[in-house]
Design an enzyme around this catalytic site. Structure first.
Site, short mmCIF file in Angstrom:
data_model
loop_
_atom_site.label_atom_id
_atom_site.label_comp_id
_atom_site.label_asym_id
_atom_site.label_seq_id
_atom_site.Cartn_x
_atom_site.Cartn_y
_atom_site.Cartn_z
N LYS A 1 0.84 -1.19 0.00
CA LYS A 1 0.00 0.00 0.00
C LYS A 1 0.88 1.26 0.00
O LYS A 1 0.47 2.31 -0.42
CB LYS A 1 -0.85 0.06 1.26
CG LYS A 1 -1.91 -0.98 1.41
CD LYS A 1 -2.74 -0.66 2.67
CE LYS A 1 -3.75 -1.71 2.97
NZ LYS A 1 -4.49 -1.40 4.25
N GLU B 1 8.13 2.14 -5.81
CA GLU B 1 8.13 1.79 -4.37
C GLU B 1 8.29 3.04 -3.53
O GLU B 1 8.83 4.06 -4.00
CB GLU B 1 9.28 0.79 -4.12
CG GLU B 1 9.45 0.31 -2.70
CD GLU B 1 8.25 -0.45 -2.12
OE1 GLU B 1 8.40 -1.62 -1.80
OE2 GLU B 1 7.17 0.18 -2.00
N ASP B 2 7.84 2.98 -2.27
CA ASP B 2 7.96 4.16 -1.41
C ASP B 2 9.32 4.20 -0.72
O ASP B 2 9.98 5.25 -0.67
CB ASP B 2 6.84 4.21 -0.37
CG ASP B 2 6.76 2.92 0.46
OD1 ASP B 2 6.06 2.94 1.48
OD2 ASP B 2 7.40 1.91 0.10
N ASP C 1 14.45 -0.36 2.69
CA ASP C 1 15.13 -0.37 3.99
C ASP C 1 16.08 -1.56 4.00
O ASP C 1 17.23 -1.43 3.60
CB ASP C 1 14.03 -0.45 5.08
CG ASP C 1 14.58 -0.32 6.48
OD1 ASP C 1 13.84 0.18 7.34
OD2 ASP C 1 15.74 -0.73 6.70
N GLY D 1 15.73 -4.05 2.00
CA GLY D 1 15.78 -4.49 0.60
C GLY D 1 15.05 -5.79 0.35
O GLY D 1 14.91 -6.25 -0.79
N PHE E 1 12.66 5.67 11.72
CA PHE E 1 11.39 5.16 11.22
C PHE E 1 10.53 6.34 10.77
O PHE E 1 10.19 7.21 11.58
CB PHE E 1 10.66 4.32 12.28
CG PHE E 1 9.63 3.40 11.67
CD1 PHE E 1 10.03 2.18 11.13
CD2 PHE E 1 8.31 3.78 11.57
CE1 PHE E 1 9.10 1.32 10.54
CE2 PHE E 1 7.36 2.94 10.97
CZ PHE E 1 7.77 1.72 10.45
N VAL E 2 10.23 6.38 9.47
CA VAL E 2 9.50 7.51 8.91
C VAL E 2 8.06 7.11 8.57
O VAL E 2 7.77 5.93 8.34
CB VAL E 2 10.21 8.08 7.66
CG1 VAL E 2 11.59 8.63 8.02
CG2 VAL E 2 10.29 7.04 6.55
N ASP F 1 3.30 3.99 6.32
CA ASP F 1 2.54 3.82 7.57
C ASP F 1 3.36 3.25 8.72
O ASP F 1 4.48 2.76 8.55
CB ASP F 1 1.36 2.86 7.31
CG ASP F 1 1.86 1.41 7.26
OD1 ASP F 1 2.80 1.16 6.48
OD2 ASP F 1 1.35 0.55 8.00
N ARG G 1 -0.77 7.07 7.20
CA ARG G 1 -0.81 7.16 5.74
C ARG G 1 -1.52 8.46 5.30
O ARG G 1 -1.30 8.94 4.20
CB ARG G 1 -1.55 5.96 5.12
CG ARG G 1 -0.86 4.61 5.31
CD ARG G 1 -1.44 3.56 4.37
NE ARG G 1 -1.23 2.19 4.80
CZ ARG G 1 -0.16 1.46 4.49
NH1 ARG G 1 0.82 1.98 3.80
NH2 ARG G 1 -0.06 0.22 4.92
O1 LIG Z 1 13.18 -2.84 2.36
P1 LIG Z 1 12.25 -3.46 3.36
O2 LIG Z 1 12.91 -3.65 4.72
O3 LIG Z 1 11.57 -4.68 2.87
O4 LIG Z 1 11.11 -2.36 3.72
C1 LIG Z 1 10.47 -1.63 2.74
C2 LIG Z 1 9.04 -2.12 2.51
O5 LIG Z 1 8.31 -2.17 3.77
C3 LIG Z 1 7.14 -1.35 3.70
O6 LIG Z 1 6.01 -2.11 3.27
P2 LIG Z 1 5.03 -2.82 4.38
O7 LIG Z 1 5.49 -4.22 4.61
O8 LIG Z 1 4.94 -1.91 5.58
O9 LIG Z 1 3.62 -2.85 3.64
P3 LIG Z 1 2.79 -1.53 3.15
O10 LIG Z 1 3.47 -1.07 1.85
O11 LIG Z 1 1.40 -2.02 2.94
O12 LIG Z 1 2.90 -0.49 4.23
C4 LIG Z 1 7.45 -0.33 2.63
O13 LIG Z 1 6.26 0.17 2.02
C5 LIG Z 1 8.27 -1.12 1.63
O14 LIG Z 1 7.43 -1.82 0.76
O1 LIG Z 2 10.90 3.90 8.05
C1 LIG Z 2 9.87 3.13 7.64
N1 LIG Z 2 8.59 3.54 7.82
C2 LIG Z 2 7.55 2.77 7.43
N2 LIG Z 2 7.72 1.57 6.85
C3 LIG Z 2 8.97 1.14 6.67
C4 LIG Z 2 10.09 1.87 7.04
N3 LIG Z 2 11.22 1.18 6.75
N4 LIG Z 2 10.88 0.01 6.18
C5 LIG Z 2 9.48 -0.13 6.08
MG LIG Z 3 3.90 -0.33 5.97
MG LIG Z 4 5.36 -1.50 1.17
#
Ligand SMILES: O=P(O)(O)OC[C@H]1O[C@H](OP(=O)(O)OP(=O)(O)O)[C@H](O)[C@@H]1O
Ligand SMILES: Oc1ncnc2c1N=NC2
Ligand SMILES: [Mg+2]
Ligand SMILES: [Mg+2]
Length: 215
Positions: free
Chosen positions: A65, A130-131, A134, A136, A184-185, A191, A197
Site C-alpha cells: 500500500k 516503491e515508497d 530499507d 531491501g 522510522f518515517v 505507515d 498514511r
Molecule cells: O526494504 P524493506 O525492509 O523490505 O522495507 C520496505 C518495505 O516495507 C514497507 O512495506 P510494508 O510491509 O509496511 O507494507 P505496506 O506497503 O502495505 O505499508 C514499505 O512500504 C516497503 O514496501
Molecule cells: O521507516 C519506515 N517507515 C515505514 N515503513 C517502513 C520503514 N522502513 N521500512 C518499512
Molecule cells: Mg507499511
Molecule cells: Mg510496502
C-alpha cells in the site's frame, strides 16, 4: 549509481512550521521531507524516467500500500511529460500488494497479499514504483515475482532509500528520490501499523507514537 537528494542525519524541520493533522501532532518528532519538496523531486524523476524508458510501451507497477501516493503523483508527471514530448508511448499501470512490516520492524517474511496476475507486463518495459527501501527484502521478492512474467526490461524507482548499512542487502534501485537517515518515517502513504498514511509530509515518528499505535 542513481543520483538523489541526500538528507543528512539530524537534518529535519520543526513540525510547528507545517500543517500537521491534530490527531498526529503529539506522535511525531519532526518533518523530514515536506510534501512540496517530494512533488518537486518527483517531477524531475518522471523526466529522467521518460527519457530512459519511453521508447516502447511502459507499465508502471505500484507496490501497495505504501507506494500509492508516490505512484499517483509520479504517474501524473509521466503522463504529462509523455503527452507533451515529441515522442510518446502507451503508458499503463498495474498493482501488487506486498507486506512484511509489523510495528517498526520487518517480519523477514515478505507476503504477496491478495494474489497477483501480472501477465500484462509480458514483453513490456516495467517500472516498479516503491515508497522506501530499507533492508531491501521487499524489493528482492518483488523482482523475483516480476521476472516470472518475462518483461522486456525492469527498472525500479524508490522515493526513499534508507541508510541502513548494517542490515540492508545494499540493493540500490535505478532511480532514487531521497537517501534518508536510519529513522522510522511515516506519512505520504508510508505507515506505522496502518496509521499515518493520511499525513501529507514525510515525518519521523516519536517514542509516544511507537507506543500509541503498537500492535
Ligand atoms: O526494504 P524493506 O525492509 O523490505 O522495507 C520496505 C518495505 O516495507 C514497507 O512495506 P510494508 O510491509 O509496511 O507494507 P505496506 O506497503 O502495505 O505499508 C514499505 O512500504 C516497503 O514496501
Ligand atoms: O521507516 C519506515 N517507515 C515505514 N515503513 C517502513 C520503514 N522502513 N521500512 C518499512
Ligand atoms: Mg507499511
Ligand atoms: Mg510496502
Amino acid at each position: 549509481m542513481a543520483g538523489c537528494i541526500k538528507i543528512e542525519d539530524g537534518q529535519t524541520f520543526s513540525k510547528e512550521m507545517f500543517c500537521i493533522p491534530q490527531h498526529y501532532e503529539d506522535y511525531l518528532e519532526s518533518v523530514l521531507i515536506p510534501k512540496g519538496l517530494i512533488l518537486n523531486r518527483t517531477e524531475r524523476l518522471a523526466r529522467d524516467i521518460c527519457r530512459d524508458l519511453c521508447h516502447g510501451p511502459l507499465v508502471a507497477l505500484c507496490c501497495l500500500k505504501g507506494g500509492y501516493q508516490f505512484f499517483s503523483h509520479l504517474s501524473e508527471f509521466i503522463i504529462n511529460y509523455n503527452g507533451t514530448s515529441g515522442h510518446s508511448v502507451p503508458f499503463s499501470i498495474d498493482f501488487i500488494r506486498l507486506k512484511s512490516y509489523e510495528n517498526d520492524g520487518s517480519t523477514n517474511d515478505v507476503k504477496i497479499v491478495g494474489g497477483s496476475d501480472l501477465s500484462s507486463i509480458k514483453g513490456k518495459n516495467v517500472l516498479i514504483v516503491e515508497d522506501i527501501i530499507d533492508t531491501g527484502r521487499t524489493m528482492e521478492k518483488m523482482l523475483e515475482v516480476v521476472s516470472q512474467y518475462k518483461p522486456a526490461q525492469v527498472k525500479v524507482v524508490s522515493l526513499l532509500v534508507k541508510r541502513t548499512p548494517l542490515r540492508s542487502s545494499s540493493y540500490r534501485p535505478d532511480y532514487i528520490g531521497f537517501e534518508v537517515p536510519d529513522r522510522f518515517v511515516v506519512g505520504y502513504a508510508i505507515d506505522y501499523n496502518e496509521y499515518f498514511r493520511d499525513l501529507n509530509h514525510i515525518c519521523v515518528i516519536n517514542k509516544e507514537g511507537i507506543e500509541k499505535y503498537r500492535t
